[in-house]
Design a protein around this motif. Structure first.
Motif, short mmCIF file in Angstrom:
data_model
loop_
_atom_site.label_atom_id
_atom_site.label_comp_id
_atom_site.label_asym_id
_atom_site.label_seq_id
_atom_site.Cartn_x
_atom_site.Cartn_y
_atom_site.Cartn_z
N SER A 6 42.62 40.05 34.57
CA SER A 6 42.76 38.85 35.38
C SER A 6 44.20 38.37 35.29
CB SER A 6 41.80 37.77 34.87
OG SER A 6 42.02 36.56 35.55
N ASP A 7 44.83 38.14 36.44
CA ASP A 7 46.22 37.70 36.47
C ASP A 7 46.34 36.65 37.57
OD1 ASP A 7 49.00 37.40 36.61
OD2 ASP A 7 49.38 39.54 36.38
N THR A 8 46.76 35.45 37.22
CA THR A 8 46.86 34.36 38.19
C THR A 8 48.26 34.18 38.76
OG1 THR A 8 47.20 32.77 36.42
CG2 THR A 8 44.92 33.08 37.19
N SER A 9 49.19 35.03 38.39
CA SER A 9 50.55 34.90 38.92
C SER A 9 51.21 36.25 39.13
CB SER A 9 51.41 34.02 38.01
OG SER A 9 51.51 34.61 36.73
N SER A 12 46.77 35.97 43.01
CA SER A 12 45.89 36.24 41.86
C SER A 12 45.23 37.60 42.01
CB SER A 12 44.81 35.17 41.75
OG SER A 12 45.39 33.92 41.50
#
Length: 122
Positions: free
Chosen positions: A18-21, A116
């Motif tokens: 999970s990566d929000t940026s 994201s």
């Protein structure tokens, strides 16, 4: 925010990233080894009028703009897309990625707003 990896013991996939940026700086070797990517959810809803290009690398030390991607996945502005494959996308060396506003391999222009990612791999 750096990519967060969760190791699971499930039948669907062993790693959830999970990566929000996601941006034009490569996140390298996010699964810790070569892996098969089963699903990608790329959220570009924050960039309402700007298409982005999610670039994936089979390289543990990728550099956006220098390393040639093995996949370039376009996502329209204001959209969230899910890519899946029953057989998966095989990365022999490492799973690395980045995101730019240009499709070309040499582009290094980061999206102005956050993109994201939710990635499932085995």
């Amino acid at each position: 925010m750096a990519a967060n990896t969760i190791v699971l013991g499930s039948y669907l996939g062993n790693n959830v990233v999970s990566d929000t940026s996601v941006n034009a700086t490569a996140q390298n070797n996010v699964t810790g080894a070569g892996s098969t990517v089963l699903s990608l959810e790329i959220d570009n809803t924050a960039n309402t009028s700007t298409m982005v290009f999610f670039k994936m690398y089979d390289n543990n030390n990728a550099s956006v703009g220098t390393t040639a991607p093995v996949f370039v996945l376009p996502v329209q502005g204001g959209k969230k897309l899910v890519y899946t494959s029953a057989d998966g996308f095989v990365f022999s060396n490492a799973v690395s990625y980045g995101c730019t506003t240009g499709a070309g391999n040499s582009d290094t222009t980061a999206p102005s707003q956050a993109v994201s990612l939710l990635l499932i791999a085995s």
